[in-house]
Design an enzyme around this catalytic site. Sequence first.
Site, short mmCIF file in Angstrom:
data_model
loop_
_atom_site.label_atom_id
_atom_site.label_comp_id
_atom_site.label_asym_id
_atom_site.label_seq_id
_atom_site.Cartn_x
_atom_site.Cartn_y
_atom_site.Cartn_z
N CYS A 1 0.81 -1.21 0.00
CA CYS A 1 0.00 0.00 0.00
C CYS A 1 0.84 1.26 0.00
O CYS A 1 0.33 2.34 -0.28
CB CYS A 1 -0.95 0.01 1.19
N ASN A 2 2.13 1.17 0.30
CA ASN A 2 2.94 2.39 0.31
C ASN A 2 4.34 2.22 -0.25
O ASN A 2 5.21 3.04 0.01
CB ASN A 2 3.02 2.97 1.74
N GLU B 1 5.75 -1.50 11.97
CA GLU B 1 4.65 -2.39 11.59
C GLU B 1 5.20 -3.75 11.19
O GLU B 1 6.26 -3.87 10.58
CB GLU B 1 3.84 -1.79 10.45
N GLN C 1 4.64 -9.43 3.88
CA GLN C 1 4.62 -9.00 2.48
C GLN C 1 5.94 -9.29 1.77
O GLN C 1 5.95 -9.65 0.59
CB GLN C 1 4.29 -7.51 2.42
N THR D 1 -11.04 -9.59 0.44
CA THR D 1 -10.77 -10.83 1.18
C THR D 1 -9.30 -11.19 1.18
O THR D 1 -8.94 -12.35 1.34
CB THR D 1 -11.59 -11.99 0.57
N GLY D 2 -8.43 -10.20 1.00
CA GLY D 2 -7.00 -10.46 0.96
C GLY D 2 -6.37 -10.44 2.35
O GLY D 2 -7.04 -10.53 3.37
N SER D 3 -5.05 -10.27 2.37
CA SER D 3 -4.30 -10.33 3.62
C SER D 3 -4.69 -9.21 4.57
O SER D 3 -4.75 -9.41 5.79
CB SER D 3 -2.80 -10.28 3.33
N TYR D 4 -4.95 -8.00 4.04
CA TYR D 4 -5.33 -6.89 4.90
C TYR D 4 -6.71 -7.13 5.52
O TYR D 4 -6.97 -6.71 6.64
CB TYR D 4 -5.34 -5.58 4.11
N ALA D 5 -7.59 -7.80 4.77
CA ALA D 5 -8.91 -8.13 5.32
C ALA D 5 -8.76 -9.08 6.51
O ALA D 5 -9.41 -8.91 7.55
CB ALA D 5 -9.80 -8.74 4.25
#
Length: 502
Positions: A48-49, A118, A124, A194-198
Amino acid sequence: MVLLSLTASHRELDLDALERLSTGSSSVGRVVVGSCGPVAGAVVISTCNRFELYLDVDAPLSGDSVRHATRHVAELVAHASGVTGDVAARSFTVRTGPEVTEHLFAVASGLDAMVVGEREIAGQVKRALAEAREQETTSKTLELLFQTASRTSKRVGTDTELGAAGRSVVALALDLAERELPPWDGTRAVLIGTGSYAGASVAALRARGCDDIRVYSQSGRAEAFAESHGVQPVDSLVEALADADLVVSCSGARGRALAARGGTAPAGSAVETAASVVEPGEAPAHPPAGTRLTGLVGERGPEASLGHVLDAAALVRARERAADRAGDEPEPRPLVILDLALHRDVDPSVADVEGVLLFDLATLKAHAPAVAHDVVAQAQRIVDTAARRFEETRLGREADAAVIALLDEAEVRVVAEIADSVARLTAELAAHGEPGPDEADVDVIAREVRKRVHAELHDKIVDVRAKATAEARAAEAALVEGAEALTMEASAHRDADPSRRR
């Protein structure tokens, strides 16, 4: 082998520029290895970044060749993302040799994260290597590099307080949302994706006491995710939003929709419905009947034309239903939306809808908390030590080639001297009418010759290893200098362009 990395993250670029650059990132590693002969391996980290390419180059590189290699890879990235080659080239920080190792180890340990410390980035980094294996783009050097990075990250997590507080993008997002929500045990949450962040969001919500969690997926994965995570699947996003207090959107649908079309969007087109896109780790779903491509490409580039998962019109309908259900209450409960996707799931205009609060990655970046200096310093020492040892081992392997060549020469000498010694002994015994040397005699001669040659070889091995290591260090220093000059040039271009400043 030479390590080369091209990296772009929240530190150098604003998130809009990073979003454009990383579109189509899933295919870049395979394309680079397939089209660049000297590139023996590639691993791509896209989160995401950050968007980072790690390359194993099987060729000697000079400062000029680093520039050419970077330009070529930037052109491939540009083709996949839809930005121009110049924009792609200026967006990357280029590193070679030991700087590649130092940067990756810092990234994997959370030291370079938007939320310092984090732990999600560690997973990741592991997934990036796993994906490279699946695509058959990794190499022996990259395998060792990434595995060592993961071990270093684990040590930082266990030996320091950096990861002890459970710091993450998801945790920071929920901290910000908490101020606007009812108590967690009364909060109704909807996940999009529904991925890893979910999965991380479900765990974080439950840890805070939220049990009313529903999940929506455009690719039809909601039921499977719900069953494995103990939440409720929903078919209608609008209906689910009508009585929700919190929405966590992390599907990243827009970026994958563009990548699925080969990295470029048709001129003047936009996906009006994103129902055919895929969540992280899912198999592609077939587009439903009625999917149409319409609209205009905005000034932000082709990826801006892709439809959002959640737009203002859908949210207005949901808020109207919420108002109807509220009945005589003065107004429905406020709705907090967390958009954790780099390629925005949520249309920014949603923030203009009355009663809605939208927090995206840019907001989270602005609110990322600081970490105690001594904690960061301790973690950095671990990273520095691991990077130095890795480089010493890698340079040692480079020197091993010279040592092996010396040993091969010595073996040729040993064989020749043994043969000469055996021949002389045979002649001496024959002169006295005795039979030639037996096997035991030959073994004694061989041991004595090897012992003498190897004793003489020791100092030569030390000298050859030292010379080879020094030459490798000098070559890498020249490469680093060339990469730094290239990065400074790109940085100057970025600074001169106000639209690209962070």
